[in-house]
Design an enzyme around this catalytic site. Sequence first.
Site, PDB file in Angstrom:
ATOM      1  N   ASP A 158      94.016 -14.570  35.354  1.00 38.35           N
ATOM      2  CA  ASP A 158      95.231 -14.120  35.617  1.00 38.35           C
ATOM      3  C   ASP A 158      96.470 -14.922  35.313  1.00 38.35           C
ATOM      4  O   ASP A 158      96.365 -15.881  34.738  1.00 38.35           O
ATOM      5  CB  ASP A 158      95.365 -13.664  37.048  1.00 38.35           C
ATOM      6  CG  ASP A 158      96.221 -12.569  37.289  1.00 38.35           C
ATOM      7  OD1 ASP A 158      96.818 -12.035  36.727  1.00 38.35           O
ATOM      8  OD2 ASP A 158      95.897 -11.842  38.729  1.00 38.35           O
ATOM      9  N   ASP A 220     100.179  -3.278  36.941  1.00 37.05           N
ATOM     10  CA  ASP A 220      98.720  -2.987  37.681  1.00 37.05           C
ATOM     11  C   ASP A 220      98.809  -1.718  37.954  1.00 37.05           C
ATOM     12  O   ASP A 220      99.704  -0.836  38.408  1.00 37.05           O
ATOM     13  CB  ASP A 220      98.634  -3.727  38.986  1.00 37.05           C
ATOM     14  CG  ASP A 220      98.446  -5.146  38.667  1.00 37.05           C
ATOM     15  OD1 ASP A 220      98.426  -5.823  37.677  1.00 37.05           O
ATOM     16  OD2 ASP A 220      98.196  -5.772  39.692  1.00 37.05           O
TER      17      ASP A 220
HETATM   18  C1  GAL Z   1      97.358  -9.183  39.798  1.00 33.47           C
HETATM   19  C2  GAL Z   1      96.279  -8.524  38.541  1.00 33.47           C
HETATM   20  C3  GAL Z   1      95.482  -7.702  39.464  1.00 33.47           C
HETATM   21  C4  GAL Z   1      94.598  -8.396  40.322  1.00 33.47           C
HETATM   22  C5  GAL Z   1      95.603  -9.120  41.462  1.00 33.47           C
HETATM   23  C6  GAL Z   1      94.633 -10.201  42.166  1.00 33.47           C
HETATM   24  O1  GAL Z   1      98.201  -9.948  39.245  1.00 33.47           O
HETATM   25  O2  GAL Z   1      97.001  -7.713  37.623  1.00 33.47           O
HETATM   26  O3  GAL Z   1      94.391  -6.957  38.543  1.00 33.47           O
HETATM   27  O4  GAL Z   1      93.648  -9.487  39.764  1.00 33.47           O
HETATM   28  O5  GAL Z   1      96.384  -9.957  40.818  1.00 33.47           O
HETATM   29  O6  GAL Z   1      95.857 -11.188  42.978  1.00 33.47           O
END
Ligand code: GAL
Length: 406
Positions: A158, A220
């Site tokens: 991430d 997301d």
């Molecule tokens: C976001 C990511 C999600 C998930 C989340 C976890 O930034 O895009 O898919 O992994 O963090 O905290």
Amino acid sequence: MRVSTLTVFALCVGGSIALQNGLARTPPMGWLSWERFRCITDCATYPDSCISEQLYMAHADRMVADGWLAAGYNLVAVDDCWQLPQRNATTGQQQPDPTRFPSGMAALAKYVHARGLKFQIYSDVGTATCEGLPGSLGHFDIDAKTYASWGVDSVKLDGCNANVTDFRKLYTEFGRALARTGRPILYACSWPAYIDIGSTQLANFSEIAQVCNLWRAYDDVQDSSSSLYSIMRWWGGKAGTAMAKASGPGGWSDADMLIGGDFGLSFSEAQMQFGLWAVIASPLFLGNDLRRIDPQVAAMLQNPAVIAISQDSLGRQGTIVAALSNNDVQWWTRPLANGDLAVFAACISDDQGTFFFSNATLSALGWPHQSAHVFDTYAQKPLAMVTGVLSLTLAPNLSQLVRLHH
Ligand code: GAL
């Protein structure tokens, strides 16, 4: 909304230079915990949905028992919140929370492997994950080695808590650390997702494709049709065309998890997401609860005719060819290895009452023949033989995915 014959957008897809580590020759398919189970760590209150080895083991079991693995879904993906808030003081390693992962990550990977599945873990290129747990910055080598020693097959990295201007350097370095382990590990980056949000500037996808097997783009996905439609509109813009040039065997643009089987989508909307994700060669990561999924939705997400389009060996990322009525009716195409053409049409508007015909000339779709046999992919049966024009029936929140063959 007016219903009209479409005009063609430019459709030019160049060659891609993807990361050649032998992995992700077709878009990965699996189950990923984030969309449904987020960062639930209170196993006393939510024993069934907290992020724990039980959750992943239960999903591995369901994937085998309920036909998901046979359909092609072969990856179990851990996401954020598996870790303790501190690294191990002696070894410097990230460590799973021992109350929720008492057997440890190597044992969980072994459990998953014993069922013929692959295992993905989650970390972050910055100082902390998006939920504030230890990120990999400053620990790339030890983390890569730790994952390899656990038997990890894939890493999602991430992009929270890091400077986007450092991404090129950092994502490249972590990829090198993975390669140095000598274990084939698929590398899923969130790099463009952090550049695209709130910016008019697009990521350099061809550069990213040389580093990562997957790149998560845009925001997301959340559990609603408005979230799905905003993703579709973004992919239907210039970003989709730019990503398609970079994508191909070895490197894919990731439109985020499939939310069919959750709470926010109707059956038709879930089918629309699945159909489009196949056409745009996105990875197919289920983001639902496989223990509680509606059987009709499960069968839809296992449709072999749709999965064949997703996994087509030519590896072209489909692109939008027309957006009608202010982008509320979208037509997309994806050329396939045997010369067939996948054609997806969707109505993502609510200002239309009932069924209507949306029409496209075969030439506007890029079909080189006068006529075509049309195979209805959702129904898995032949639909028609058409000459000159393809007419598909749409309605609000409804899509069609057909395959043209000569
Ligand atoms: C976001 C990511 C999600 C998930 C989340 C976890 O930034 O895009 O898919 O992994 O963090 O905290």
